[in-house]
Design an enzyme around this catalytic site. Structure first.
Site, PDB file in Angstrom:
ATOM      1  N   SER A   6       8.955   9.287   6.919  1.00  0.00           N
ATOM      2  CA  SER A   6       8.705  10.585   7.524  1.00  0.00           C
ATOM      3  C   SER A   6      10.031  11.311   7.663  1.00  0.00           C
ATOM      4  O   SER A   6      10.717  11.545   6.667  1.00  0.00           O
ATOM      5  CB  SER A   6       7.967  10.420   8.865  1.00  0.00           C
ATOM      6  OG  SER A   6       7.467  11.658   9.311  1.00  0.00           O
ATOM      7  N   GLU A  15       5.430  12.578  -0.495  1.00  0.00           N
ATOM      8  CA  GLU A  15       4.248  12.447   0.358  1.00  0.00           C
ATOM      9  C   GLU A  15       4.326  13.544   1.408  1.00  0.00           C
ATOM     10  O   GLU A  15       5.379  14.127   1.642  1.00  0.00           O
ATOM     11  CB  GLU A  15       4.188  11.063   1.010  1.00  0.00           C
ATOM     12  CG  GLU A  15       5.339  10.719   1.932  1.00  0.00           C
ATOM     13  CD  GLU A  15       5.184  11.222   3.362  1.00  0.00           C
ATOM     14  OE1 GLU A  15       4.048  11.509   3.789  1.00  0.00           O
ATOM     15  OE2 GLU A  15       6.211  11.328   4.059  1.00  0.00           O
ATOM     16  N   HIS A  25       1.842   8.970   5.154  1.00  0.00           N
ATOM     17  CA  HIS A  25       1.347   8.871   6.526  1.00  0.00           C
ATOM     18  C   HIS A  25      -0.075   8.319   6.531  1.00  0.00           C
ATOM     19  O   HIS A  25      -1.048   9.000   6.864  1.00  0.00           O
ATOM     20  CB  HIS A  25       1.388  10.244   7.199  1.00  0.00           C
ATOM     21  CG  HIS A  25       2.773  10.698   7.545  1.00  0.00           C
ATOM     22  ND1 HIS A  25       3.694  11.060   6.579  1.00  0.00           N
ATOM     23  CD2 HIS A  25       3.405  10.850   8.738  1.00  0.00           C
ATOM     24  CE1 HIS A  25       4.825  11.423   7.181  1.00  0.00           C
ATOM     25  NE2 HIS A  25       4.671  11.301   8.478  1.00  0.00           N
TER      26      HIS A  25
END
Length: 344
Positions: free
Chosen positions: A138, A243, A314
């Site tokens: 992230s 992502e 995620h």
């Protein structure tokens, strides 16, 4: 204590709430050391804050369950606005872990936002001189990219210490960090993973073929925010993986456009697009582009191997993935084959 090759999701599954949504490659003469049972590993919060010492204690239990000894940074569990302490405090914890000879690897407790703020405050001489595995995802993407540009040794894009560690996450992490394998990671079989959501595990080949290059990437929004800064590595010949989470389609469009206009996309040898979790607009009767259509528009014309749907991002049970080493991707099967170990 469980077998270290078993899932530890049962211990850490309750901690999922902790995760929220330039220069040439630096090359080092050495790689991070592999992890061993009993090794001390650092815990840092380089971005968002956790919910205090009770949750940090729970994360320590997870790390102990891995057979490792957790060592929290001095400012872990601090809070400064939405950050885990001031920029100076968070940078000091990261610098301290790389300077500490007793610490063998460094885990981010969680993501959020804030890693980019500390990049100018990191002691790159100390980091380069002390290769250690850095683990997280992230917002930790900013650190992975900066390490690729400045530190020169590989890192691991995988669950933060406060995330759920399912079987795939843990097994792939073990192969990278403990065994030091040159592993191949196929896409899990959709028929055996989740009968209710097979699309979650299904590969879509946008352009077929195989490609080799240095695996670099992470969260799309974090990566694009570093375009034009000295913290983004050169993507010439790289395998780019991406992502995203919680971004409407037009925002994904905007970010892919930025990568195209900045010349990043035309440099890469292949693209792996993982999961785009909750990437849908809230507008009723939406009639705009879908994520697959956007990927087709931006990536198919590149004429290089591209596939969508990799088990990255995620999502629960995400793949732990090496960053900054040479790999071979196969867009037909959705597999990623390491050509060198991430740790020795």
């Amino acid at each position: 204590m469980f077998s270290r090759r078993e899932t530890i999701g049962g211990i850490s599954g309750l901690l999922g709430a902790l995760a929220l949504p330039g220069p040439a490659f630096a090359r080092s003469s050495s790689k991070p050391p592999r992890l061993r049972s009993g090794d001390v590993v650092g815990l840092i919060e380089p971005a968002g804050f956790s919910d205090g010492l009770p949750q940090v204690d729970a994360v320590k239990t997870v790390i102990s369950g891995m057979g490792l000894v957790p060592k929290p940074g001095r400012h872990v569990a601090s809070r400064y606005g939405y950050l885990a302490g001031t920029d100076q405090d968070r940078a000091a914890d990261l610098n301290g872990m790389f300077a500490d000879d007793s610490v063998r690897a460094v885990f981010a407790v969680r993501g959020g936002w804030g890693c980019a703020r500390i990049l100018p405050l990191l002691d790159w001489d100390v980091i380069r001189a002390n290769p250690k595995l850095l683990i997280g995802f992230s917002d930790i993407t900013a650190l992975h990219l900066a390490f690729a540009a400045r530190a020169g040794f590989p890192t691991i894009h995988g669950p933060n210490a406060g995330n759920s560690w399912g079987k795939i996450s843990w097994d792939s992490f073990w192969r990278l960090a403990f065994s030091g394998e040159t592993a191949t990671f196929p896409q899990p079989d959709a028929r055996t993973m989740d009968a209710l959501a097979p699309e979650r595990w299904t590969i879509r080949t946008i352009r077929p073929g195989k490609a080799r290059g240095r695996l670099i990437g992470g969260n799309l929004s974090v990566l694009t925010a570093l375009v034009g800064t000295p913290w983004l590595p050169d993507f010439d010949g790289a395998i780019l993986f991406l992502e995203e989470v919680g971004e409407a389609e037009y925002r994904v469009d905007r970010m892919l456009s930025q990568l195209a206009l900045a010349g990043v996309l035309k440099k890469v040898a292949g693209v792996i697009f993982g999961q785009c979790t909750r990437c849908t607009t809230a507008v009723p009767d939406y009639i705009g582009f879908t994520i697959p259509q956007l990927l087709d528009q931006y990536l198919a014309p590149l004429g290089i191997p591209v596939f969508q749907g990799a088990n990255i991002g995620h999502v629960s049970n995400q793949l732990s993935l090496p960053v900054g080493i040479d790999v071979e991707m196969d867009a037909d099967t959705g597999s990623i084959r390491m050509l060198e170990p991430v740790a020795i």
